[in-house]
Design a protein around this motif. Structure first.
Motif, short mmCIF file in Angstrom:
data_model
loop_
_atom_site.label_atom_id
_atom_site.label_comp_id
_atom_site.label_asym_id
_atom_site.label_seq_id
_atom_site.Cartn_x
_atom_site.Cartn_y
_atom_site.Cartn_z
N VAL A 3 -40.67 65.26 8.77
CA VAL A 3 -41.25 64.20 9.60
C VAL A 3 -40.54 64.24 10.95
N PRO A 4 -41.24 64.65 12.00
CA PRO A 4 -40.61 64.68 13.32
C PRO A 4 -40.28 63.27 13.82
N ILE A 5 -39.25 63.15 14.61
CA ILE A 5 -38.87 61.83 15.13
C ILE A 5 -39.95 61.27 16.05
N SER A 6 -40.82 62.14 16.56
CA SER A 6 -41.89 61.68 17.46
C SER A 6 -43.05 61.01 16.71
N VAL A 7 -43.07 61.09 15.37
CA VAL A 7 -44.11 60.42 14.60
C VAL A 7 -43.84 58.93 14.63
N LYS A 8 -44.83 58.18 15.08
CA LYS A 8 -44.67 56.74 15.24
C LYS A 8 -45.24 56.00 14.04
N PRO A 9 -44.52 55.01 13.52
CA PRO A 9 -45.02 54.24 12.37
C PRO A 9 -46.38 53.64 12.67
N GLY A 10 -47.30 53.79 11.73
CA GLY A 10 -48.62 53.21 11.86
C GLY A 10 -49.61 54.00 12.70
N PRO A 12 -51.64 57.44 13.11
CA PRO A 12 -52.00 58.64 12.34
C PRO A 12 -51.51 59.92 13.01
N ALA A 13 -50.92 60.78 12.20
CA ALA A 13 -50.38 62.05 12.68
C ALA A 13 -51.08 63.21 11.97
N PRO A 14 -51.14 64.37 12.63
CA PRO A 14 -51.67 65.55 11.96
C PRO A 14 -50.74 65.97 10.82
N LEU A 15 -51.29 66.71 9.87
CA LEU A 15 -50.52 67.17 8.71
C LEU A 15 -50.80 68.64 8.46
N ILE A 16 -49.73 69.40 8.26
CA ILE A 16 -49.84 70.79 7.79
C ILE A 16 -49.32 70.83 6.37
N LEU A 17 -50.15 71.35 5.48
CA LEU A 17 -49.77 71.63 4.10
C LEU A 17 -49.46 73.12 4.06
N LEU A 18 -48.20 73.49 3.85
CA LEU A 18 -47.74 74.87 3.92
C LEU A 18 -47.50 75.40 2.51
N LEU A 19 -48.21 76.47 2.13
CA LEU A 19 -48.19 76.97 0.75
C LEU A 19 -47.56 78.35 0.66
N HIS A 20 -46.62 78.48 -0.25
CA HIS A 20 -45.91 79.74 -0.47
C HIS A 20 -46.75 80.75 -1.24
N GLY A 21 -46.27 81.98 -1.24
CA GLY A 21 -46.91 83.04 -2.02
C GLY A 21 -46.37 83.08 -3.44
#
Length: 154
Positions: A3-10, A12-21
């Motif tokens: 969670v980056p410090i730039s994400v502000k409470p309340g 909406p932020a983009p989300l990356i779901l990162l999946l391993h091999g």
């Protein structure tokens, strides 16, 4: 989860779901891709879960008919990963128009699976060294999903 410090409470932020091999795990795949630095600069949440252990002791995603079912272990990873997104959204509001899945190898196959099963919730996928289904009739997305497919050495 990152969670980056730039994400502000309340807010909406983009989300990356990162999946391993296959045989990887969530923490190692972040080391491979290094997305957290970019995410910090751009205010993007990143979650990198780990798949199920198969009977050989390797983590995997039960993705498509093309990859990577080794042995008899089965998991409903499509539903599980939607639950992961829901869990993130309960803690931090996620922008539903900016949920992206990035996967390597078996994780790339899983990104295609999510695009097929949950096109209403996945905006785009990036698959590095992973493809979709052998039987294309198994994929019927409800709407278009943007795809960046990376396959090769150049």
């Amino acid at each position: 989860m990152f969670v980056p410090i730039s994400v502000k409470p309340g807010v909406p932020a983009p989300l990356i779901l990162l999946l391993h091999g296959y045989s990887g795990n969530g923490s190692r795949v972040e080391g491979y891709f290094g997305l957290e630095q970019v995410a910090a600069e751009r205010g993007i949440l990143v979650v990198h879960p780990s798949g199920t252990f198969d009977e050989f002791g390797n983590r995997f995603w039960d993705a498509t008919d093309a990859c990577c079912r080794r042995g008899t272990t089965r998991a409903d990873d499509s539903s599980y990963l939607m639950q992961v997104i829901d869990a993130v959204n309960r803690r931090y509001p996620v922008d539903p128009l900016r949920v992206w899945v990035v996967g390597h190898s078996n994780g790339g196959f899983m990104s295609y699976r999510l695009a097929c099963d949950h096109a209403d919730r996945i905006a785009a996928i990036v698959s590095l060294a992973g493809t979709g289904f052998h039987d294309e009739s198994l994929c019927s997305p409800s709407e278009p999903v943007s795809v960046l497919h990376v396959h090769g050495t150049s």
